[in-house]
Design an enzyme around this catalytic site. Sequence first.
Site, short mmCIF file in Angstrom:
data_model
loop_
_atom_site.label_atom_id
_atom_site.label_comp_id
_atom_site.label_asym_id
_atom_site.label_seq_id
_atom_site.Cartn_x
_atom_site.Cartn_y
_atom_site.Cartn_z
CB CYS A 1 42.33 34.88 45.49
SG CYS A 1 41.64 35.20 43.46
CG HIS B 1 37.50 33.21 45.68
ND1 HIS B 1 36.75 34.31 45.04
CD2 HIS B 1 38.77 33.44 44.93
CE1 HIS B 1 37.35 35.11 44.42
NE2 HIS B 1 38.77 34.54 44.35
#
Length: 344
Positions: free
Chosen positions: A130, A242
């Site tokens: 990710c 994130h």
Amino acid sequence: MGFKIAVAGATGNVGREMLNILSERGFPADEVVALASARSHGTEVSFGDKTLKVKNLENYDFSDTDICLMSAGGAVSLKYSPKIAAQGCVVIDNSSAWRYDADVPLIVPEVNPDAITQFTKRNIIANPNCSTAQLVVALKPLHDFAKIKRVVVSTYQSVSGAGKDGMDELFNQTRAVFVADPVESKKFTKRIAFNVIPHIDSFMEDGYTKEEWKVLAETKKMLDPKIKVTCTAVRVPVFIGHSESVNIEFENEITADQARDILREAPGCLVIDKHENGGYMTPYESAGEDATYISRIREDATVENGLNIWVVSDNLRKGAALNAIQIAELLVARGLITAKKQAA
Ligand code: A2P
């Protein structure tokens, strides 16, 4: 006639998002099947305005399935992906199990779409970590313009990256703090509520964590093996999204204004960069969005050609489910896959 798609790990954070995105983007599927472990057999998951009954991956026959979007962890992928691939079903795997295999392409469609043709070697395509996915989306257009020499990245990774247990742990610990209950840590190595943890995945011999190593290995594989990358990966008490602080050193000159203009035009990127209160992106705002957001673009005066940027994206979408579905769309758009039912 459309494709038959299976989502393995359909009850998990990423699997559920895969089902949402397949439906939202109108992927040309005639049939979508939800798979998970025996524990979930018969439970229901949402797919657009429908619900799907979850089936057991273990005894599922893939011989009439065209694509399996797999997000059930590395061990499950190692066990099942070769069997699924041998049944003529292309596996797009979200785990790290196949990413570093020379015969498996690792793809971010905005970055290295042409590498996808190599999937025929194993019938498996890997989806990146990710943190790497959003990083390379931002780096690629800058690399094309001024050639990146070195990248120093610090990540601020949300708990959803650790699966649904990670999200539950942040919720339960936060609640426990407020009601003065004992705070228990099971999923994370230390308390995550009102804290940050500089440790994601296992430790390696050189003192880096596997998560940090993934960012450098995957950036090299997808973008350019000559780029030097160093990373510190940190878990933060954010549910989804994130963030990354990225320092980039270039071979050639690039100003902050040039970088802003390049990133504004770049596929998958959205620049939010006003030098005022709130003129930047935060992970909370990125949840549910597809873009990789770039903010705080500024020159680094301590090196000859340097920039600092702040990169934010929904880790369950661009960092996982969305990228996997974009890979499936790329297979279709390039005519690399034909629906089995159509071929029959
Ligand atoms: P299940 O809910 O049946 O355990 P997350 O990363 O969010 O925790 O999700 C992991 C996903 O992988 C879940 O859908 C989970 O299903 C699935 N999974 C875990 N172990 C297996 C297994 N052995 N076989 C199939 N699916 C599995």
